[in-house]
Scaffold this motif. Structure first.
Motif, PDB file in Angstrom:
ATOM      1  N   VAL B 447       0.844  -1.200   0.000  1.00 41.68           N
ATOM      2  CA  VAL B 447       0.000   0.000   0.000  1.00 41.68           C
ATOM      3  C   VAL B 447       0.877   1.247   0.000  1.00 41.68           C
ATOM      4  N   MET B 448       1.953   1.212   0.777  1.00 41.74           N
ATOM      5  CA  MET B 448       2.877   2.360   0.774  1.00 41.74           C
ATOM      6  C   MET B 448       3.447   2.574  -0.629  1.00 41.74           C
ATOM      7  N   THR B 450       2.035   1.818  -3.412  1.00 37.40           N
ATOM      8  CA  THR B 450       0.959   2.407  -4.221  1.00 37.40           C
ATOM      9  C   THR B 450       0.932   3.924  -4.054  1.00 37.40           C
ATOM     10  N   ILE B 451       1.070   4.373  -2.816  1.00 34.49           N
ATOM     11  CA  ILE B 451       1.068   5.818  -2.556  1.00 34.49           C
ATOM     12  C   ILE B 451       2.265   6.479  -3.232  1.00 34.49           C
ATOM     13  N   LYS B 452       3.434   5.882  -3.027  1.00 36.72           N
ATOM     14  CA  LYS B 452       4.653   6.456  -3.600  1.00 36.72           C
ATOM     15  C   LYS B 452       4.535   6.574  -5.130  1.00 36.72           C
ATOM     16  N   ALA B 454       1.846   6.733  -6.934  1.00 33.52           N
ATOM     17  CA  ALA B 454       0.832   7.716  -7.314  1.00 33.52           C
ATOM     18  C   ALA B 454       1.342   9.147  -7.117  1.00 33.52           C
ATOM     19  N   PHE B 455       2.110   9.353  -6.058  1.00 37.97           N
ATOM     20  CA  PHE B 455       2.591  10.711  -5.748  1.00 37.97           C
ATOM     21  C   PHE B 455       3.791  11.097  -6.603  1.00 37.97           C
TER      22      PHE B 455
END
Lengths: 468, 468
Positions: B447-448, B450-452, B454-455
């Motif tokens: 999940v982390m 995924t965030i990275k 996306a950002f």
């Protein structure tokens, strides 16, 4: 009704026969499709129109939640998590249809660790049930939004309430959690250590996400020792400003008040009607102090000196359980008390939060606004945090009144934002405050949308909430 | 050296002539490419090999940061934010090359709001500079990781330190922040209200993200009133277990200790050598109490009773500023003191954090492990949080010793995880702990990621940190 239009879903994604059959096969009697049950899972404590889900599934395990999410993902059907339905901004409405996921049967306290001051609970445990469970341990969970909400729902909406001034909000009291993500995977966000600097803070990302990023299936919560001495009392003030100034000075002086609540004269009238408090119809602070006997006595003395300086009457407190319970029951019943001011009307509760230094101005301007509108709208607030509520009593059958209420809410939010405050201290964004979120955070909302899209590309987790 | 291999970048993305020319045009003398400056911006307080950036840019404004990010994005060149370089897990190394973004010149205190107990600072303000600035206000910022770190760096690594047991960590003390994202946009995560439930908690997402999701350009921080009375003192114990049990009972009893630090006998020896404390070489707790005179006296009495029950000697405290300063200076100098135990060796500092109930077991097992290795490795800890540090004195020229240290760290982390603890209470993940993050959180690391992604789809923000 502009708002009714605004909350309409962007697409219809009804749970059709295929997914209902699959759900029936998996959940049997735990799938409900009757209209009464569905309506009860649409939103009930707000004036937003009820938007029923197509079905309700009662989950009992994490595996149930995973199964449901995978089935709904396969059929592109929305899932709306549901705890007790006490949220105030339309969080459990189903604007695009879909399945309401009722988590109230996931109500086990999984572990209590007295030495570490923490516990692990399923999301359907209510705050009162947890505190009842803890009764013999000498510990308690302080976060108290008034309603006997589920802890999963409280985490999802980042609830706070009367004790937040001392104990923080759900943001501060969830050590870690498990959640089912949009692809059905189960994630644990943190171990049980009291602090960590291990990677991105997924705990805080899911707390307050209103079920739009993942569905919380268990929570590791902080607990606190029940204080040796608890003293509750009230203090009347000549003016709202005097009460607010007393709050500012109390916070600045570092008096660790556990609760400090403002009730305006109209709110006192309502509380008197509902709970026979017999208080003069003046602005009041309801206060609670926690600590050792010596510390509480010292706090009370210090607080009384501050109130006296600000036109407050005598501060008289009691440590007797019964008297304290009566006072806070009156405060917690306020939602119902307000309704006595205008029988037949509906309560439209809204909240904002501003820097404490601006609280007095914000409330004064808001009282003027209420007066100009001729509304019946008492104000109560968790004023130690700069957070207050306006409870408008509205005839929801009258389009003119709805329109007036909506315009009032828009002005109230504009006022709070102009003071560098937030459009919601504790009710969340849900459906009702999406446009204000945009006004409040601008570009940051694009970042939120980036997260939502990355986590839930199908937009099946509680669609139509938070993001404008 | 397995670790040196492990921290090698996955790609070479050096700042070539084109981007350097563009940076020179924009930043003039504020672009540095000399080897000394570059080396000083690689990591200095760890045994991880120095991985120099290709250039250093000294930013002075938010607009500088935006410009730099856009230029680097256009040339696919990494950016490594730099505060004071006091982090301990390789956070400022440049494994793929690129530009070190030195924020130390963004060092203005932008606002202090005494009534609201908050302030707004640029990221290069150090904690000592902030407290010096606040001197006449009666307020202070409590978070204290020992080093005089920059507040931006402290937020980025979710720092905590000795006061965290009472005042929380950076997670709890950042109200909101502004950050430049990977596309150069500037985002403000929250207004100045003390609490909010408005959307996803981007503040907490960026706090602890180590500059991998955005670059912090200002911080809105909580402040606290300087307590009326501060008492500091030490207490010797017969055993580490006795000291840990005293800590557990202190926390459980709700004594609001401001600091409660364990030093094992070897740590006491080092502190004696460095700071002439003259203490017996036994396990000690260093304690600080904050409050009114009455409250501090009560806390001290209660604490002394607890220590006596757990084989502790007399608890003797002082409220004199000079004596208190001497004690905490000795504690804060520990990094340097430890080096006196083995002249010529390098300090390899590592930390873990476990539920407080397991602290005594975790430290006992770790002391056994140190003994078996024959290492010189004192233990100090923020034990009220269950967080402790092992400072191994290692000959970094000896591959055998490095290997031994790495194996020890792996066992220490395994031990903490087996006790449901975390691989890092406050040092962060950086380069050094990425494999342990995976062991700790498993699926959550996806999940982390995924965030990275996306950002920062180009992976230009501090690549090679946090994510395995």
């Amino acid at each position: 009704m502009a708002l009714a239009d605004a909350i309409r879903g962007t697409s219809e994604r009804r749970a059709g026969a295929a997914v209902l059959a699959a759900l029936r096969e998996r959940f049997g009697e735990r799938l409900a499709t009757g209209e009464d049950v569905r309506r009860a899972h649409g939103h009930t404590t707000t004036y937003l129109p009820n938007q029923m889900p197509d079905a309700v599934v009662f989950a009992e395990t994490e595996a149930d939640v995973q199964t449901l999410v995978r089935l709904c993902a396969a059929h592109d059907v929305p899932i709306v998590p549901f705890g007790t339905g006490s949220s105030l901004e339309g969080q459990v409405n189903a604007p695009e249809g879909g399945v309401s996921l009722d988590l109230s049967r996931m109500d086990r306290v999984l572990a209590v660790h007295p030495e570490d001051l923490d516990c692990v609970v399923e999301p359907g445990v209510t705050r009162e049930a947890l505190n009842a469970h803890l009764r013999d341990t000498g510990l308690f969970f302080p976060i108290d939004p008034g309603a006997n909400a589920s802890l999963g729902g409280m985490a999802a909406t980042r609830a706070s309430g009367t004790n937040a001034v001392r104990y923080g909000t759900m943001r501060d009291n969830v050590i870690g959690l498990t959640a089912v993500m949009a692809d059905g995977s189960l994630v644990r966000t943190a171990r049980r250590a009291k602090k960590t600097s291990a990677g991105y803070d997924l705990t805080r990302l899911l707390v307050g996400a209103e079920g739009t990023l993942g569905i919380i299936t268990s929570l590791n919560l902080k607990l606190y020792g029940i204080p040796e001495t608890v003293l509750s009392g009230v203090c009347a003030f000549e003016t709202v400003k005097g009460a607010c100034d007393a709050v500012i000075q109390t916070v600045q002086a570092g008096i660790p008040v556990a609760r400090i609540e403002l009730l305006d004269p109209l709110a006192i009238r309502a509380a008197n009607m509902h709970s026979a408090l017999g208080l003069p119809e003046a602005p009041h602070l309801f206060v609670e102090l926690h600590g050792s006997a010596g510390s509480v006595a010292e706090q009370a003395e210090f607080f009384a000196a501050i109130t006296a300086e600000n036109g407050g009457g005598a501060f008289e407190g009691s440590t007797l359980t019964e008297e304290r319970a009566r006072l806070w029951k009156a405060r917690h019943s306020f939602y119902w008390a307000g309704m006595l001011l205008r029988p037949g009307a509906r309560a439209v509760a809204t909240d904002v939060c501003v820097p404490v230094s601006r609280l007095s101005d914000c409330i004064a301007d808001t009282l003027d606004d209420i007066g100009r509108c001729g509304m019946i709208a008492p104000i109560v607030g968790h004023v130690g945090d700069g957070n207050f509520h306006v409870q408008m009593m509205v005839d929801v059958e009258s389009p003119a009144e709805i329109e007036m209420a909506e315009a009032f809410i828009a002005r109230l939010n504009g006022r709070a934002l102009a003071m560098d405050g937030t459009c919601t201290g504790e009710h969340g964004i849900g459906q009702g405050k999406r446009s204000f979120l945009q006004a409040e955070l601008g570009e940051a909302v694009s970042v939120m949308r980036t997260i939502k899209t990355a986590f839930d590309p199908q937009n099946i987790l509680n669609p139509g909430k938070i993001l404008p």
